[in-house]
Write a protein that holds these residues in place. Structure first.
Motif, mmCIF file in Angstrom:
data_model
loop_
_atom_site.group_PDB
_atom_site.id
_atom_site.type_symbol
_atom_site.label_atom_id
_atom_site.label_comp_id
_atom_site.label_asym_id
_atom_site.label_seq_id
_atom_site.Cartn_x
_atom_site.Cartn_y
_atom_site.Cartn_z
ATOM 1 N N ASP A 177 1.096 -1.068 -0.093
ATOM 2 C CA ASP A 177 -0.204 -0.204 0.586
ATOM 3 C C ASP A 177 0.879 1.322 0.157
ATOM 4 N N GLU A 178 2.157 1.346 -0.456
ATOM 5 C CA GLU A 178 2.643 1.844 -0.313
ATOM 6 C C GLU A 178 4.367 2.615 -1.424
ATOM 7 N N LEU A 179 4.536 3.191 -1.982
ATOM 8 C CA LEU A 179 5.697 3.013 -2.973
ATOM 9 C C LEU A 179 6.335 5.187 -3.179
ATOM 10 N N PHE A 180 7.427 4.778 -3.382
ATOM 11 C CA PHE A 180 7.530 6.552 -3.458
ATOM 12 C C PHE A 180 7.408 6.640 -5.157
ATOM 13 N N LEU A 181 7.638 8.402 -5.339
ATOM 14 C CA LEU A 181 8.292 8.586 -6.370
ATOM 15 C C LEU A 181 9.094 9.688 -6.534
ATOM 16 N N ASP A 182 10.064 9.402 -7.466
ATOM 17 C CA ASP A 182 11.700 10.143 -7.559
ATOM 18 C C ASP A 182 10.102 11.022 -8.469
ATOM 19 N N LEU A 183 11.316 12.876 -8.199
ATOM 20 C CA LEU A 183 10.121 13.986 -8.714
ATOM 21 C C LEU A 183 11.760 14.645 -8.962
ATOM 22 N N THR A 184 13.234 14.267 -8.673
ATOM 23 C CA THR A 184 13.814 15.297 -8.390
ATOM 24 C C THR A 184 14.230 15.977 -10.113
ATOM 25 N N SER A 185 13.090 15.276 -11.083
ATOM 26 C CA SER A 185 13.744 15.891 -12.178
ATOM 27 C C SER A 185 12.313 16.651 -12.449
ATOM 28 N N PHE A 186 11.506 17.132 -12.180
ATOM 29 C CA PHE A 186 10.655 18.217 -12.410
ATOM 30 C C PHE A 186 10.842 19.440 -11.397
ATOM 31 N N LYS A 187 11.253 20.189 -12.204
ATOM 32 C CA LYS A 187 12.079 21.605 -12.162
ATOM 33 C C LYS A 187 10.902 22.952 -11.820
ATOM 34 N N TYR A 188 9.879 22.323 -13.276
ATOM 35 C CA TYR A 188 9.355 23.048 -13.632
ATOM 36 C C TYR A 188 7.519 22.762 -13.731
ATOM 37 N N VAL A 189 7.464 21.960 -12.058
ATOM 38 C CA VAL A 189 6.282 21.844 -12.502
ATOM 39 C C VAL A 189 5.577 22.036 -10.606
#
Length: 234
Positions: free
Chosen positions: A103-115
């Motif tokens: 019931d858990e997961l991580f998303l890597d959002l380090t590339s989302f610079k302009y969001v």
């Protein structure tokens, strides 16, 4: 930044997708052979039913408070878990996620610079709720350990947030760590927390002031990563 998506009371939420009349009512899911409670609705928690409670000891309470109990349906839960994963991971590149549990997961959002990351994660949460009827809490932060902290805040104060909270400033992080009890830090647990409290560490913030030698002695080398992630050192 990372985001932790955590399905709320997951097994109970799955049961509610089969019967909408269960919404707002105390519900528990029982382990194999209906032995112990393995998932509780918020309403069941408020009745004082603990996780792992032997069902036979709470039989009278279940009857008195009209608590709905269900045998675990693991095929259903696995299916719903896969659907949540499929929806969530469609928002990131193929390698930018980690499934932590059913019931858990991580998303890597380090590339989302302009969001706007909060709005982006709210879209993920809303799509999961719309398509799968599973409520999800999302904690966003610079490290995975801090994501756990942010997620705990979302669940503790559901009326203040739309299921999403971000720790994106030093001030927010400090406030959160001064609020969080030491036993609630990811990877600490209650047994180690007893040692911590004996040494004056009551909140997560207290841990950051301890010297490295103390950390190694009390926590061990393997847990030093916890300190680094609370300090935003990946």
């Amino acid at each position: 930044m990372y985001a932790l998506l955590d399905c709320n009371n997951f097994f109970v939420s799955c049961e509610r997708t089969l019967d909408e009349s269960l919404e707002g009512k105390p519900v528990v899911v029982l382990s194999n052979n209906d032995g112990c409670v393995v998932s509780r609705s918020e309403e069941a928690k408020k009745l004082g039913i603990p996780m792992g409670a032997p069902a036979f000891k709470y039989k009278e309470l279940f009857q008195k408070e009209n608590v709905k109990s269900f045998s675990a349906k693991f095929e259903l839960y696995n299916y719903k878990s896969q659907r949540v994963i499929e929806i969530s991971t469609s928002y990131v590149d193929k390698a930018d996620f980690e499934v932590y549990s059913i019931d858990e997961l991580f998303l890597d959002l380090t590339s989302f610079k302009y969001v706007n990351i909060c709005d982006y994660c709210l879209s993920i949460r809303n799509e999961i709720l719309e398509k799968e009827k599973i409520p999800v809490s999302v904690g966003i932060a610079p490290t995975k350990t801090l994501c756990k902290v942010a997620n705990r805040i979302v669940k503790k104060f559901p009326l203040q947030f739309e299921g999403v909270y971000i720790l994106d400033t030093p001030q927010k992080i400090e406030k959160a760590l001064k609020w969080l009890d030491i036993e609630d830090v990811w990877g600490i647990g209650r047994r180690l927390a007893v040692k911590m409290r004996d040494n004056g560490v009551y909140k997560a913030w207290d841990l950051l002031s301890k010297p490295e030698m103390w950390v190694r002695k009390i926590m061990g080398i393997n847990r030093k990563k916890i300190i680094n992630e609370l300090k935003e050192i990946r």
